[in-house]
Design a protein around this motif. Sequence first.
Motif, PDB file in Angstrom:
ATOM      1  N   THR A  66      15.411 -25.198 -38.191  1.00 23.17           N
ATOM      2  CA  THR A  66      15.455 -26.506 -37.668  1.00 23.17           C
ATOM      3  C   THR A  66      15.363 -26.688 -36.702  1.00 23.17           C
ATOM      4  N   LEU A  67      14.532 -25.027 -35.999  1.00 22.02           N
ATOM      5  CA  LEU A  67      13.913 -25.241 -34.451  1.00 22.02           C
ATOM      6  C   LEU A  67      12.815 -25.915 -34.150  1.00 22.02           C
ATOM      7  N   LEU A  68      11.630 -26.611 -35.309  1.00 23.29           N
ATOM      8  CA  LEU A  68      10.609 -27.029 -35.539  1.00 23.29           C
ATOM      9  C   LEU A  68      10.720 -29.000 -34.835  1.00 23.29           C
ATOM     10  N   ALA A  69      12.030 -29.630 -35.576  1.00 25.05           N
ATOM     11  CA  ALA A  69      12.369 -30.491 -35.273  1.00 25.05           C
ATOM     12  C   ALA A  69      12.683 -31.129 -33.916  1.00 25.05           C
ATOM     13  N   PHE A  70      13.182 -29.814 -33.255  1.00 19.29           N
ATOM     14  CA  PHE A  70      12.969 -30.259 -31.278  1.00 19.29           C
ATOM     15  C   PHE A  70      12.193 -29.781 -30.604  1.00 19.29           C
ATOM     16  N   GLU A  71      12.248 -31.494 -29.630  1.00 21.84           N
ATOM     17  CA  GLU A  71      10.785 -31.508 -28.904  1.00 21.84           C
ATOM     18  C   GLU A  71      10.619 -30.628 -27.972  1.00 21.84           C
ATOM     19  N   ASP A  72      11.792 -30.078 -27.118  1.00 21.62           N
ATOM     20  CA  ASP A  72      12.045 -29.875 -25.932  1.00 21.62           C
ATOM     21  C   ASP A  72      13.394 -29.032 -26.359  1.00 21.62           C
ATOM     22  N   LYS A  73      12.368 -27.512 -26.629  1.00 26.30           N
ATOM     23  CA  LYS A  73      13.038 -26.469 -27.385  1.00 26.30           C
ATOM     24  C   LYS A  73      13.979 -25.916 -25.619  1.00 26.30           C
ATOM     25  N   GLY A  74      13.595 -26.067 -24.521  1.00 27.47           N
ATOM     26  CA  GLY A  74      13.746 -25.105 -23.422  1.00 27.47           C
ATOM     27  C   GLY A  74      15.314 -26.242 -23.182  1.00 27.47           C
ATOM     28  N   GLY A  75      15.129 -27.358 -23.414  1.00 26.24           N
ATOM     29  CA  GLY A  75      16.836 -27.696 -23.149  1.00 26.24           C
ATOM     30  C   GLY A  75      18.291 -27.206 -24.226  1.00 26.24           C
ATOM     31  N   LEU A  76      17.318 -27.519 -25.605  1.00 23.95           N
ATOM     32  CA  LEU A  76      17.902 -26.836 -26.612  1.00 23.95           C
ATOM     33  C   LEU A  76      18.465 -25.759 -26.271  1.00 23.95           C
ATOM     34  N   LEU A  77      17.260 -24.523 -26.201  1.00 28.99           N
ATOM     35  CA  LEU A  77      17.742 -22.994 -25.744  1.00 28.99           C
ATOM     36  C   LEU A  77      18.518 -23.186 -24.877  1.00 28.99           C
ATOM     37  N   ARG A  78      18.580 -23.397 -23.551  1.00 31.79           N
ATOM     38  CA  ARG A  78      19.616 -23.753 -22.309  1.00 31.79           C
ATOM     39  C   ARG A  78      21.207 -23.955 -23.056  1.00 31.79           C
ATOM     40  N   SER A  79      20.883 -24.680 -24.304  1.00 34.26           N
ATOM     41  CA  SER A  79      22.303 -25.475 -24.712  1.00 34.26           C
ATOM     42  C   SER A  79      22.802 -24.591 -25.232  1.00 34.26           C
ATOM     43  N   VAL A  80      22.358 -24.117 -25.953  1.00 32.78           N
ATOM     44  CA  VAL A  80      22.698 -22.292 -27.037  1.00 32.78           C
ATOM     45  C   VAL A  80      23.044 -21.557 -26.241  1.00 32.78           C
ATOM     46  N   LEU A  87       8.129 -20.131 -26.770  1.00 26.45           N
ATOM     47  CA  LEU A  87       8.825 -19.917 -27.216  1.00 26.45           C
ATOM     48  C   LEU A  87       9.863 -18.671 -25.868  1.00 26.45           C
ATOM     49  N   LEU A  88       9.086 -17.219 -25.942  1.00 25.33           N
ATOM     50  CA  LEU A  88       9.915 -15.687 -25.821  1.00 25.33           C
ATOM     51  C   LEU A  88       9.960 -16.566 -24.015  1.00 25.33           C
ATOM     52  N   ALA A  89       9.181 -17.383 -23.798  1.00 22.08           N
ATOM     53  CA  ALA A  89       9.119 -17.626 -22.007  1.00 22.08           C
ATOM     54  C   ALA A  89      10.545 -18.279 -21.591  1.00 22.08           C
ATOM     55  N   GLU A  90      11.211 -19.860 -22.922  1.00 19.92           N
ATOM     56  CA  GLU A  90      11.690 -20.425 -22.567  1.00 19.92           C
ATOM     57  C   GLU A  90      13.053 -19.170 -23.061  1.00 19.92           C
ATOM     58  N   LEU A  91      13.568 -19.069 -24.374  1.00 23.36           N
ATOM     59  CA  LEU A  91      14.227 -18.239 -24.047  1.00 23.36           C
ATOM     60  C   LEU A  91      14.873 -17.243 -23.510  1.00 23.36           C
ATOM     61  N   ASP A  92      13.661 -16.247 -22.405  1.00 22.78           N
ATOM     62  CA  ASP A  92      14.177 -15.874 -21.022  1.00 22.78           C
ATOM     63  C   ASP A  92      14.253 -16.895 -19.981  1.00 22.78           C
ATOM     64  N   GLU A 126      19.290 -12.119 -27.514  1.00 21.58           N
ATOM     65  CA  GLU A 126      20.955 -11.495 -26.521  1.00 21.58           C
ATOM     66  C   GLU A 126      20.764 -12.214 -25.524  1.00 21.58           C
ATOM     67  N   LYS A 127      22.088 -12.368 -25.201  1.00 20.85           N
ATOM     68  CA  LYS A 127      22.050 -13.221 -23.947  1.00 20.85           C
ATOM     69  C   LYS A 127      23.005 -12.355 -23.167  1.00 20.85           C
ATOM     70  N   VAL A 128      22.232 -12.197 -21.553  1.00 20.79           N
ATOM     71  CA  VAL A 128      21.423 -11.360 -20.872  1.00 20.79           C
ATOM     72  C   VAL A 128      21.855 -11.789 -19.265  1.00 20.79           C
ATOM     73  N   ARG A 129      22.051 -13.130 -18.868  1.00 22.20           N
ATOM     74  CA  ARG A 129      22.588 -13.364 -18.112  1.00 22.20           C
ATOM     75  C   ARG A 129      22.706 -15.093 -17.942  1.00 22.20           C
ATOM     76  N   ASP A 130      23.164 -15.482 -17.555  1.00 22.89           N
ATOM     77  CA  ASP A 130      22.958 -16.925 -17.106  1.00 22.89           C
ATOM     78  C   ASP A 130      21.359 -17.502 -16.646  1.00 22.89           C
ATOM     79  N   ALA A 131      21.188 -18.857 -17.271  1.00 23.71           N
ATOM     80  CA  ALA A 131      19.925 -19.487 -17.723  1.00 23.71           C
ATOM     81  C   ALA A 131      19.705 -19.668 -16.159  1.00 23.71           C
ATOM     82  N   VAL A 132      18.424 -19.565 -16.182  1.00 22.52           N
ATOM     83  CA  VAL A 132      17.517 -19.796 -14.564  1.00 22.52           C
ATOM     84  C   VAL A 132      17.523 -21.810 -14.707  1.00 22.52           C
ATOM     85  N   PRO A 133      18.344 -21.971 -12.801  1.00 21.46           N
ATOM     86  CA  PRO A 133      18.135 -23.617 -12.582  1.00 21.46           C
ATOM     87  C   PRO A 133      17.208 -24.742 -13.185  1.00 21.46           C
ATOM     88  N   VAL A 134      17.405 -24.847 -13.543  1.00 20.02           N
ATOM     89  CA  VAL A 134      16.051 -26.835 -14.178  1.00 20.02           C
ATOM     90  C   VAL A 134      16.294 -27.061 -12.988  1.00 20.02           C
TER      91      VAL A 134
END
Length: 272
Positions: A120-134, A176-181, A251-259
């Motif tokens: 279902t990741l395919l359905a989200f255009e804003d993957k960065g925002g989704l991943l921060r919420s995750v 995607l890997l950059a957005e995860l980071d 794996e969650k290793v730290r808090d998200a980088v502020p946007v």
Amino acid sequence: MRQDDRAAVDAALWDARVAAYPPGEFVGQESFMTASELRTLAVRAGIGPGTSVLDLCCGVAGPGILLAAELGCTYVGVDAHPGALAIARERAAGLPCRFEQAAVPPVPAGRFDVVLLLETLLAFEDKGGLLRSVAESLRCGGRFACTVEEGPPLTPAERAAMPRPDTVWPVPLPDLLAELDRAGLAASAVEEYTSAHRETAVSLLAAYEAGAAGIAARLGSEPVDDLLAAHRLWRDWLTDGRVRKFGVVAEKVRDAVPVRVNRAGAPAVFPG
């Protein structure tokens, strides 16, 4: 295919889906994944007895019900469609599962051990925002497991050919890997499914084509036309490498980088 009446869709497609998968590999999933792939991804994500699992866009929750039954996790499934959740609740009777109706994002609050987002990741255009919420819903050390349709954005011609192109947003794997980071999630496992999912797409297409008349009698001809058109495109794209499929665990290793928002109104990422 629009799936407003999920009970009707589930019943109409059930026999074709059962026929398309090898014995034991169909467990109610609405995707190209097999039960074996689901189990492997779940183990890599550390799901086991007592693990708290949040499954986003769970649909009728075939994968989640399998994992709760076999691995002993506690499971929360979230989906926007009440019809899908009604089916899921009935099928999960007696298991440590509960379900919530909600649109994603935002992701429900909590500190889960594992968050799933399957097919279902395919359905989200804003993957960065989704991943921060995750990431916000995971405890430190928690894991996010997802499947990824990898590739460049659709061209205008591809969008015109694909039914419901508003839900089709492939992403290059490095992006995607950059957005995860940026979300504080470090990828620990990346497995390619392209060849296997091509075989599943071919098998599902053949089963839907064979059962098209019966499916159309239940759902109408337009939904069947869309179903076949979409599966032909996925077959072709997975065959020629236009899209590749991956399973990813991070794996969650730290808090998200502020946007923050720059003066032009576009998001700008700043190191924490």
